[in-house]
Design a protein around this motif. Structure first.
Motif, mmCIF file in Angstrom:
data_model
loop_
_atom_site.group_PDB
_atom_site.id
_atom_site.type_symbol
_atom_site.label_atom_id
_atom_site.label_comp_id
_atom_site.label_asym_id
_atom_site.label_seq_id
_atom_site.Cartn_x
_atom_site.Cartn_y
_atom_site.Cartn_z
ATOM 1 N N SER A 164 5.608 3.798 1.914
ATOM 2 C CA SER A 164 6.439 4.922 1.189
ATOM 3 C C SER A 164 5.679 6.455 2.299
ATOM 4 C CB SER A 164 5.945 5.408 0.213
ATOM 5 O OG SER A 164 6.378 4.463 -1.030
ATOM 6 N N VAL A 182 0.189 15.079 -2.670
ATOM 7 C CA VAL A 182 1.111 12.828 -2.745
ATOM 8 C C VAL A 182 0.631 11.919 -4.430
ATOM 9 C CG1 VAL A 182 0.737 11.061 -1.789
ATOM 10 C CG2 VAL A 182 1.130 12.355 -0.016
ATOM 11 N N GLN A 183 1.170 11.875 -4.792
ATOM 12 C CA GLN A 183 1.524 11.701 -6.140
ATOM 13 C C GLN A 183 1.783 9.748 -6.039
ATOM 14 O OE1 GLN A 183 -0.007 12.872 -8.694
ATOM 15 N NE2 GLN A 183 -0.662 14.842 -7.141
ATOM 16 N N PHE A 184 0.696 9.272 -6.663
ATOM 17 C CA PHE A 184 1.422 7.709 -6.231
ATOM 18 C C PHE A 184 2.147 7.121 -7.762
ATOM 19 C CE2 PHE A 184 -1.095 8.166 -2.279
ATOM 20 C CZ PHE A 184 -0.112 7.543 -1.186
ATOM 21 N N THR A 185 2.294 6.764 -7.696
ATOM 22 C CA THR A 185 3.165 7.029 -9.761
ATOM 23 C C THR A 185 3.612 6.169 -10.253
ATOM 24 O OG1 THR A 185 5.354 7.948 -9.572
ATOM 25 C CG2 THR A 185 4.041 9.350 -9.691
ATOM 26 N N PRO A 187 3.700 1.275 -9.053
ATOM 27 C CA PRO A 187 3.172 -0.052 -7.753
ATOM 28 C C PRO A 187 5.093 -0.149 -6.829
ATOM 29 C CG PRO A 187 2.984 -1.329 -9.768
ATOM 30 C CD PRO A 187 3.461 0.537 -10.184
ATOM 31 N N ALA A 197 8.027 5.879 -7.233
ATOM 32 C CA ALA A 197 6.967 5.082 -7.117
ATOM 33 C C ALA A 197 5.951 5.943 -6.595
ATOM 34 C CB ALA A 197 7.511 3.830 -6.635
ATOM 35 N N VAL A 198 6.659 7.240 -5.806
ATOM 36 C CA VAL A 198 5.975 7.991 -5.620
ATOM 37 C C VAL A 198 6.630 9.776 -5.545
ATOM 38 C CG1 VAL A 198 4.469 9.175 -2.804
ATOM 39 C CG2 VAL A 198 4.355 6.466 -3.867
ATOM 40 N N THR A 199 5.914 10.716 -5.093
ATOM 41 C CA THR A 199 6.122 12.029 -4.635
ATOM 42 C C THR A 199 5.522 12.757 -4.213
ATOM 43 O OG1 THR A 199 5.064 12.362 -6.441
ATOM 44 C CG2 THR A 199 7.786 12.397 -7.271
ATOM 45 N N ASP A 256 0.852 -1.119 -0.068
ATOM 46 C CA ASP A 256 0.074 -0.140 -0.139
ATOM 47 C C ASP A 256 1.191 1.128 -0.499
ATOM 48 O OD1 ASP A 256 1.039 0.726 2.697
ATOM 49 O OD2 ASP A 256 -1.071 -0.246 3.130
ATOM 50 N N GLY A 257 0.732 2.205 -0.435
ATOM 51 C CA GLY A 257 1.198 3.907 -0.422
ATOM 52 C C GLY A 257 1.573 4.086 1.154
ATOM 53 N N SER A 303 10.354 8.429 -3.922
ATOM 54 C CA SER A 303 10.577 7.188 -3.357
ATOM 55 C C SER A 303 10.414 6.521 -4.329
ATOM 56 C CB SER A 303 9.815 6.737 -2.562
ATOM 57 O OG SER A 303 9.488 5.301 -2.557
#
Length: 127
Positions: A30, A58-61, A63, A114-116, A26-27, A90
């Motif tokens: 991170s 928060v951006q989940f870009t 997996p 993956a995440v910013t 899960d997000g 991340s």
């Protein structure tokens, strides 16, 4: 503002954190790591662990999967009297390769973002 500073941690993602099909994590995993690098950044800049106040973005870009190695970075971008604005990234730098063997993995030539996020932490006032 204090001298620009970046803090980086690396963490292996264990299978115990996979919650979804395809060994997805899960997000929030991170985001927890963002808290860790923010804590070190505050210690280095202010001599205090600080407290997270908010995320602006928060951006989940991509997996994150069990077996990944994440590189998580916090960069101080603005500093107020008590607030610190931090940019977070991340990146997946290693990934498991179950298609090649049960414990096969590889270091990626090009990390996967993956995440910013952008967040604000607060620290106690300076005496």
């Amino acid at each position: 503002m204090p001298e620009p500073i970046t803090v980086t941690h690396r963490r292996y993602v264990p299978a115990s954190h996979a919650h979804y099909a395809g060994n997805l994590v899960d997000g929030a995993y991170s985001l927890g790591l963002f808290g860790d690098v923010a804590t070190e950044l505050c210690i280095r800049t202010d001599g205090d662990e600080g407290l997270f106040a908010s995320y602006d973005d928060v951006q989940f870009t991509a997996p994150v999967r069990a077996g990944d190695v994440l590189e998580v970075t916090a960069t101080l971008v603005a500093s107020g009297r008590r607030s610190r604005r931090i940019e977070f990234v991340s990146r997946v730098v290693c990934r498991g390769r179950p298609d090649k063997g049960e414990s096969a993995a590889e270091a990626l030539d090009e990390p996967i973002v993956a995440v910013t996020a952008v967040g604000t932490v607060v620290v106690p006032p300076r005496p």
